[in-house]
Design a protein around this motif. Structure first.
Motif, mmCIF file in Angstrom:
data_model
loop_
_atom_site.group_PDB
_atom_site.id
_atom_site.type_symbol
_atom_site.label_atom_id
_atom_site.label_comp_id
_atom_site.label_asym_id
_atom_site.label_seq_id
_atom_site.Cartn_x
_atom_site.Cartn_y
_atom_site.Cartn_z
ATOM 1 N N SER A 1 4.345 7.478 2.520
ATOM 2 C CA SER A 1 4.579 6.305 3.352
ATOM 3 C C SER A 1 4.125 5.062 2.609
ATOM 4 O O SER A 1 3.327 5.140 1.661
ATOM 5 C CB SER A 1 3.808 6.455 4.677
ATOM 6 N N GLU A 2 4.635 3.928 3.064
ATOM 7 C CA GLU A 2 4.321 2.654 2.415
ATOM 8 C C GLU A 2 4.114 1.581 3.484
ATOM 9 O O GLU A 2 4.850 1.526 4.482
ATOM 10 C CB GLU A 2 5.478 2.254 1.502
ATOM 11 N N ALA B 1 0.859 -1.186 0.000
ATOM 12 C CA ALA B 1 0.000 0.000 0.000
ATOM 13 C C ALA B 1 0.895 1.235 0.000
ATOM 14 O O ALA B 1 1.870 1.298 0.754
ATOM 15 C CB ALA B 1 -0.919 -0.001 1.216
ATOM 16 N N VAL B 2 0.578 2.206 -0.875
ATOM 17 C CA VAL B 2 1.364 3.432 -0.984
ATOM 18 C C VAL B 2 0.427 4.620 -0.767
ATOM 19 O O VAL B 2 -0.646 4.703 -1.389
ATOM 20 C CB VAL B 2 2.049 3.538 -2.363
ATOM 21 N N LEU B 3 0.833 5.541 0.101
ATOM 22 C CA LEU B 3 0.044 6.723 0.451
ATOM 23 C C LEU B 3 0.571 7.942 -0.295
ATOM 24 O O LEU B 3 1.758 8.268 -0.211
ATOM 25 C CB LEU B 3 0.113 6.963 1.958
ATOM 26 N N ILE B 4 -0.330 8.630 -1.011
ATOM 27 C CA ILE B 4 0.017 9.821 -1.790
ATOM 28 C C ILE B 4 -0.615 11.045 -1.147
ATOM 29 O O ILE B 4 -1.802 11.029 -0.774
ATOM 30 C CB ILE B 4 -0.492 9.711 -3.243
ATOM 31 N N GLY B 5 0.156 12.124 -1.022
ATOM 32 C CA GLY B 5 -0.363 13.376 -0.490
ATOM 33 C C GLY B 5 -0.006 14.551 -1.379
ATOM 34 O O GLY B 5 0.982 14.511 -2.125
ATOM 35 N N HIS B 6 -0.806 15.602 -1.287
ATOM 36 C CA HIS B 6 -0.591 16.841 -2.050
ATOM 37 C C HIS B 6 0.039 17.861 -1.109
ATOM 38 O O HIS B 6 -0.592 18.330 -0.163
ATOM 39 C CB HIS B 6 -1.945 17.326 -2.586
ATOM 40 N N GLY B 7 1.316 18.172 -1.352
ATOM 41 C CA GLY B 7 2.057 19.056 -0.457
ATOM 42 C C GLY B 7 1.706 20.518 -0.639
ATOM 43 O O GLY B 7 1.154 20.935 -1.666
ATOM 44 N N SER C 1 11.651 6.619 2.958
ATOM 45 C CA SER C 1 11.170 5.507 3.787
ATOM 46 C C SER C 1 10.384 4.476 2.970
ATOM 47 O O SER C 1 10.158 3.363 3.440
ATOM 48 C CB SER C 1 10.279 6.038 4.915
ATOM 49 N N CYS C 2 9.973 4.823 1.758
ATOM 50 C CA CYS C 2 9.211 3.893 0.906
ATOM 51 C C CYS C 2 10.187 2.936 0.217
ATOM 52 O O CYS C 2 10.395 2.984 -1.004
ATOM 53 C CB CYS C 2 8.388 4.664 -0.114
ATOM 54 N N GLU C 3 10.786 2.066 1.004
ATOM 55 C CA GLU C 3 11.885 1.244 0.510
ATOM 56 C C GLU C 3 11.440 0.229 -0.544
ATOM 57 O O GLU C 3 12.171 -0.046 -1.496
ATOM 58 C CB GLU C 3 12.559 0.529 1.679
ATOM 59 N N GLY C 4 10.252 -0.348 -0.369
ATOM 60 C CA GLY C 4 9.773 -1.310 -1.357
ATOM 61 C C GLY C 4 9.581 -0.663 -2.708
ATOM 62 O O GLY C 4 9.997 -1.201 -3.750
ATOM 63 N N LEU C 5 8.952 0.501 -2.727
ATOM 64 C CA LEU C 5 8.715 1.228 -3.968
ATOM 65 C C LEU C 5 10.025 1.651 -4.621
ATOM 66 O O LEU C 5 10.222 1.446 -5.832
ATOM 67 C CB LEU C 5 7.848 2.454 -3.676
ATOM 68 N N LEU C 6 10.928 2.207 -3.847
ATOM 69 C CA LEU C 6 12.206 2.667 -4.401
ATOM 70 C C LEU C 6 13.063 1.495 -4.873
ATOM 71 O O LEU C 6 13.881 1.639 -5.781
ATOM 72 C CB LEU C 6 12.964 3.499 -3.358
ATOM 73 N N GLY C 7 12.859 0.340 -4.258
ATOM 74 C CA GLY C 7 13.597 -0.837 -4.704
ATOM 75 C C GLY C 7 13.073 -1.385 -6.019
ATOM 76 O O GLY C 7 13.829 -2.002 -6.786
ATOM 77 N N GLU C 8 11.790 -1.145 -6.329
ATOM 78 C CA GLU C 8 11.194 -1.706 -7.540
ATOM 79 C C GLU C 8 11.309 -0.804 -8.758
ATOM 80 O O GLU C 8 11.498 -1.285 -9.884
ATOM 81 C CB GLU C 8 9.709 -2.015 -7.286
ATOM 82 N N LEU C 9 11.156 0.500 -8.571
ATOM 83 C CA LEU C 9 11.030 1.392 -9.733
ATOM 84 C C LEU C 9 12.193 1.301 -10.723
ATOM 85 O O LEU C 9 11.960 1.217 -11.934
ATOM 86 C CB LEU C 9 10.856 2.847 -9.265
ATOM 87 N N PRO C 10 13.468 1.303 -10.272
ATOM 88 C CA PRO C 10 14.556 1.268 -11.264
ATOM 89 C C PRO C 10 14.600 -0.024 -12.076
ATOM 90 O O PRO C 10 15.063 -0.018 -13.218
ATOM 91 C CB PRO C 10 15.824 1.425 -10.408
ATOM 92 N N GLY C 11 14.133 -1.135 -11.506
ATOM 93 C CA GLY C 11 14.216 -2.416 -12.203
ATOM 94 C C GLY C 11 12.943 -2.837 -12.909
ATOM 95 O O GLY C 11 12.896 -3.907 -13.521
ATOM 96 N N TYR C 12 11.897 -2.023 -12.831
ATOM 97 C CA TYR C 12 10.616 -2.338 -13.474
ATOM 98 C C TYR C 12 10.810 -2.216 -14.980
ATOM 99 O O TYR C 12 11.068 -1.123 -15.493
ATOM 100 C CB TYR C 12 9.568 -1.375 -12.954
ATOM 101 N N VAL D 1 0.631 7.049 10.571
ATOM 102 C CA VAL D 1 1.448 7.840 9.646
ATOM 103 C C VAL D 1 1.663 9.229 10.247
ATOM 104 O O VAL D 1 0.713 9.907 10.650
ATOM 105 C CB VAL D 1 0.757 7.968 8.270
ATOM 106 N N ARG D 2 2.915 9.646 10.307
ATOM 107 C CA ARG D 2 3.224 10.965 10.854
ATOM 108 C C ARG D 2 2.827 12.037 9.842
ATOM 109 O O ARG D 2 3.097 11.921 8.655
ATOM 110 C CB ARG D 2 4.707 11.074 11.173
#
Length: 431
Positions: free
Chosen positions: A275-276, A260-266, A370-381, A304-305
């Motif tokens: 966060s993930e 699960a990935v949380l998206i926010g509008h800054g 902190s979104c380690e799963g997402l950052l680990g996947e994107l370059p190799g997708y 989530v902080r």
């Protein structure tokens, strides 16, 4: 009829309109917003006035909605077609229109079953929107229905696809053998485009989509899907105040990881993957039930902080929680627990990848470290090169769970955030 069109027309547009009148098959291809659709629609209107009474006139697109949006809405625009627009009549949702006094049938062709809708018909004139999206069996059936002697015509438009697509292999590369007239358009062939609009269009697309939709190349989907991803640009250690918690995207897994990935509008008008939550049953040596996943997701969101707020403020309620539409039992679990704002994600894979690519390539999307799963996947997708050689654009189904969760959240809310992109800033950053 050309005099009735208020827009300026390029020599390429005028030439294609004139030359297409004698063509049995006429195809306009090339970049987005390059003027090919306007040229093809003018040619179509001319052919409507010349079409014999024997045989149907049809407009074909992926769905009735895309026909209304891509074809009928422009035809009814006085800005585009001047006084001709008042001769185009259509009620939204109807499968017919009246154009220049002739009844025109509107046919969606989203899959091979659509060929049954024209089987047995005699067609005098056909217009096909986005021909590469039409199933090949439907296209071949359509050709067989054009049987009003030498007066039948087929006009079509398309953006480029892969080099092995059947439309390129069997028709464009064999144009002389199959009686096809083909015109290729670039952005420079549309004299009505504002230079700022051209710059915006060039920033909307990246990677594969840039080559196809901006350069007009029929190119192979290969290498990294998100080749525009730049750690220096897209990854952050600090987050701003989040003024809207836009969405959570959830990719459901039992044996495969659940993400699960949380998206926010800054407050700086950028989107943030804040966060993930991720659970890998293989690493944990234990599978979880829908109820356990639901409890974990609710607990994660409650903790989530909230950045940019005083103290250690925690807990968010996203505007939407978009779930993998195949995970019906998990959605039912969330609904039974009265978790608010649950909806099935929009799961158009290629369009979704394009949305993520736009957000990354423009610099609009930033991902917290902190979104380690997402950052680990994107370059190799990566793209599936074997599928590309068969004429299909498909990513490899490997290590894509957080990437899919991100796609669900972003693509399902694309209508909300595309207007946030600062194309001037994006162009400067890319340079």
């Amino acid at each position: 009829m050309l005099r009735d069109v208020p827009l300026p027309l390029s020599d390429a547009q005028i030439g294609s309109i004139v030359e297409s009148q004698d063509a049995f098959l006429a195809l306009w291809s090339g970049a987005v917003s390059s003027g090919k659709t306007i040229a093809s629609l003018i040619a179509f209107l001319v052919r409507v006035t010349l079409a014999p009474d024997l045989g149907l006139i049809v407009i074909i697109g992926r769905t009735l909605q895309t026909i209304e949006r891509n074809i009928l809405d422009p035809l009814q625009s006085t800005h585009l077609f001047g006084p001709l627009a008042k001769h185009v009549h259509h009620t939204t949702g109807s499968t017919t229109a009246v154009i220049l006094g002739r009844t025109v049938h509107l046919i969606g062709a989203s899959d091979a079953r659509a060929e049954g809708r024209i089987r047995g018909s005699t067609i005098a004139l056909a217009y096909v929107d986005e021909a590469t999206l039409v199933p090949q069996p439907f296209w071949m059936m359509l050709l067989s229905r054009l049987r009003v002697g030498d007066k039948s015509r087929l006009l079509a438009t398309t953006n480029p696809d892969g080099p092995f697509h059947w439309l390129r292999k069997d028709f464009i590369l064999r144009a002389a053998d199959v009686g096809l007239s083909h015109w290729h358009f670039t952005l420079d062939d549309n004299p009505s485009l504002d230079p700022n609009n051209v710059a915006r269009l060039k920033r909307q697309y990246t990677g594969l989509w840039y080559r196809r939709f901006i350069l007009g190349d029929w190119c192979l989907a290969q290498g990294a899907v998100y080749d525009m991803f730049d750690e220096d640009r897209n990854v952050v250690d600090l987050l701003p105040y989040i003024k809207r918690w836009t969405a959570v995207g959830i990719d459901y897994g039992t044996v495969n990881p659940f993400s699960a990935v949380l998206i926010g509008h800054g407050e700086d008008n950028h989107l943030y993957a804040v966060s993930e939550y991720r659970y890998d049953s293989v690493r944990s040596f234990r599978q979880q039930t829908d109820a356990q996943y639901s409890a974990d997701v609710r607990n994660w969101l409650a903790n989530v902080r909230r950045p940019g707020e005083q103290g250690a403020a925690r807990g968010v309620r996203p505007a939407w929680i978009f779930v993998d539409p195949s995970a019906a039992s998990f959605m039912n679990q969330l609904w039974s627990e009265k978790v608010p704002n649950i909806a099935p994600a929009v799961n158009d894979v290629l369009d979704g990848i394009r949305s993520v690519g736009v957000a990354l390539g423009s610099g609009l999307l930033r991902i917290h470290r902190s979104c380690e799963g997402l950052l680990g996947e994107l370059p190799g997708y990566a793209w599936d090169e074997k599928a590309a050689e068969r004429g299909e654009d498909k990513p490899l189904k490997l290590e894509d769970h957080s990437a899919d969760a991100l796609r669900y959240a972003l693509h399902s809310t694309a209508h909300e955030w595309r207007g946030l992109i600062d194309y001037e800033e994006a162009t400067g950053a890319a340079a």
